[in-house]
Design an enzyme around this catalytic site. Structure first.
Site, PDB file in Angstrom:
ATOM      1  N   HIS A   1      -6.100   1.635  -5.619  1.00 60.25           N
ATOM      2  CA  HIS A   1      -5.524   2.731  -4.841  1.00 60.25           C
ATOM      3  C   HIS A   1      -6.573   3.394  -3.936  1.00 60.25           C
ATOM      4  O   HIS A   1      -6.817   4.605  -3.996  1.00 60.25           O
ATOM      5  CB  HIS A   1      -4.893   3.783  -5.753  1.00 60.25           C
TER       6      HIS A   1
ATOM      7  N   ASP B   1      -2.401  -2.470  -3.704  1.00 57.86           N
ATOM      8  CA  ASP B   1      -3.320  -1.335  -3.817  1.00 57.86           C
ATOM      9  C   ASP B   1      -2.753  -0.225  -4.684  1.00 57.86           C
ATOM     10  O   ASP B   1      -3.459   0.726  -4.999  1.00 57.86           O
ATOM     11  CB  ASP B   1      -3.652  -0.786  -2.421  1.00 57.86           C
TER      12      ASP B   1
ATOM     13  N   GLU C   1      -0.774   4.974 -12.671  1.00 57.44           N
ATOM     14  CA  GLU C   1      -2.197   4.897 -12.305  1.00 57.44           C
ATOM     15  C   GLU C   1      -3.000   5.973 -13.031  1.00 57.44           C
ATOM     16  O   GLU C   1      -2.555   7.133 -13.055  1.00 57.44           O
ATOM     17  CB  GLU C   1      -2.350   5.053 -10.789  1.00 57.44           C
TER      18      GLU C   1
ATOM     19  N   ARG D   1       4.101   2.517  -2.484  1.00 56.71           N
ATOM     20  CA  ARG D   1       4.229   3.065  -3.832  1.00 56.71           C
ATOM     21  C   ARG D   1       4.329   1.903  -4.810  1.00 56.71           C
ATOM     22  O   ARG D   1       5.019   0.908  -4.546  1.00 56.71           O
ATOM     23  CB  ARG D   1       5.475   3.957  -3.944  1.00 56.71           C
TER      24      ARG D   1
ATOM     25  N   THR E   1       0.842  -1.195   0.000  1.00 49.41           N
ATOM     26  CA  THR E   1       0.000   0.000   0.000  1.00 49.41           C
ATOM     27  C   THR E   1       0.880   1.248   0.000  1.00 49.41           C
ATOM     28  O   THR E   1       0.402   2.337   0.288  1.00 49.41           O
ATOM     29  CB  THR E   1      -0.922   0.022   1.239  1.00 49.41           C
TER      30      THR E   1
END
Length: 298
Positions: free
Chosen positions: A271, A245, A250, A221, A219
């Site tokens: 995310h 995540d 992104e 980078r 969770t």
């Protein structure tokens, strides 16, 4: 910002929000601004130099890697992030996904509806092995607010917690070398910033060091993890599972290696670890304070 910011009218703040901003629109939208609030939109040296009125860049996130901080400092522009708004939210997400993988929640929830339970000759349907979190070893890589919050929750449910040494820093007495932590932990959670030392930290070699039944959680980078190496490790069964995540880009391209539905035991979320309602409210409140503080100074 999912939550709209509300400012005290006494400060006379002229606030303009945009749902999204493409790279070609940034210069126009920040022109003449005293304060810029951004999350992932990049502000490079050229953009910063083009706005002589700019006094504050408020980053609606825990990191500042999308801002040319050195240039901002040279121009007298404050760069202020909000480092602690989502610590509990992200830590809870990490533990929740670990529960889901270790207890095979997705598989058993599907079995309850797809006919496997109704056709069972027993009162229950049992498939893949369910593993408790209590009594297992939890390895934390990254000892900031989120890493410490995840460790606190893990201890509360009976896990034994160990920290890894932080890349680029001397190892503390109670920290383990990363390879040892990977080899001995039932689950590894990553809570590191992205730096030259941490990029690609989890790669084919480090995945080979992981315990065969280990679970990887990221969770932090996206670029901390090599996605091709992770996909291979999951397909081969070298590790038991992964909860991811964040990705290096992104939103991801449709052909991203971790979007392959055939990859086993991968729990991929878009995310959202940070995005609890409480965390969003804390983020909005702190951003409001930063802008109003800047208005007071001007």
């Amino acid at each position: 910002m999912p939550q709209r910011l509300e400012f005290d009218p006494a400060y006379g703040i002229d606030y303009q929000a945009y749902d999204s901003t493409s790279a070609r629109d940034v210069a126009e939208r920040i022109a003449g601004a005293t304060v810029v609030i951004t999350n992932k939109v990049r502000l490079n040296a050229e953009l910063l130099r083009a706005v002589p009125s700019l006094k504050l860049v408020a980053v609606a996130a825990a990191g500042t890697d999308n801002i040319d901080v050195a240039t901002a400092q040279a121009l007298g522009i404050r760069v202020q992030n909000v480092p602690d708004y989502g610590s509990d939210s992200v830590a809870e997400h990490a533990i929740a996904t670990l529960f889901a993988i270790r207890r095979q929640i997705q598989t058993y929830a599907a079995a309850a509806k797809d006919g496997r339970w109704t056709s069972s000759s027993h009162f229950c349907w049992t498939g893949p092995t369910i593993k408790d979190l209590g009594g297992s070893r939890f390895g934390v890589v990254g000892r900031g607010r989120i890493g410490e919050a995840a460790a606190r929750i893990a201890r509360g449910i009976g896990m034994t917690v160990h920290f890894a040494e932080t890349p680029g820093f001397p190892r503390k007495e109670d920290e383990l070398p990363l390879d040892q932590l990977l080899a001995e932990s039932d689950a590894i959670t990553l809570h590191l910033p992205l730096t030259p030392e941490t990029k690609g930290l989890i790669n084919a070699e480090s995945l080979r060091h992981m315990k065969a039944g280990g679970v990887l959680i990221n969770t932090g980078r996206g670029a901390l993890v090599d996605p091709l190496a992770l996909a291979d490790a999951l397909r081969s069964g070298a590790i038991a599972g992964a909860a991811i995540d964040v990705l290096e880009t992104e939103p991801p391209a449709s052909d991203h290696p971790l979007l392959d539905p055939a990859i086993p035991n991968l729990l991929l979320t878009p995310h959202v670890a940070w995005a609890s309602d409480r965390a969003q409210a804390k983020l909005a409140s702190r951003l409001q304070d930063l802008v109003q503080e800047a208005a007071q100074r001007s």
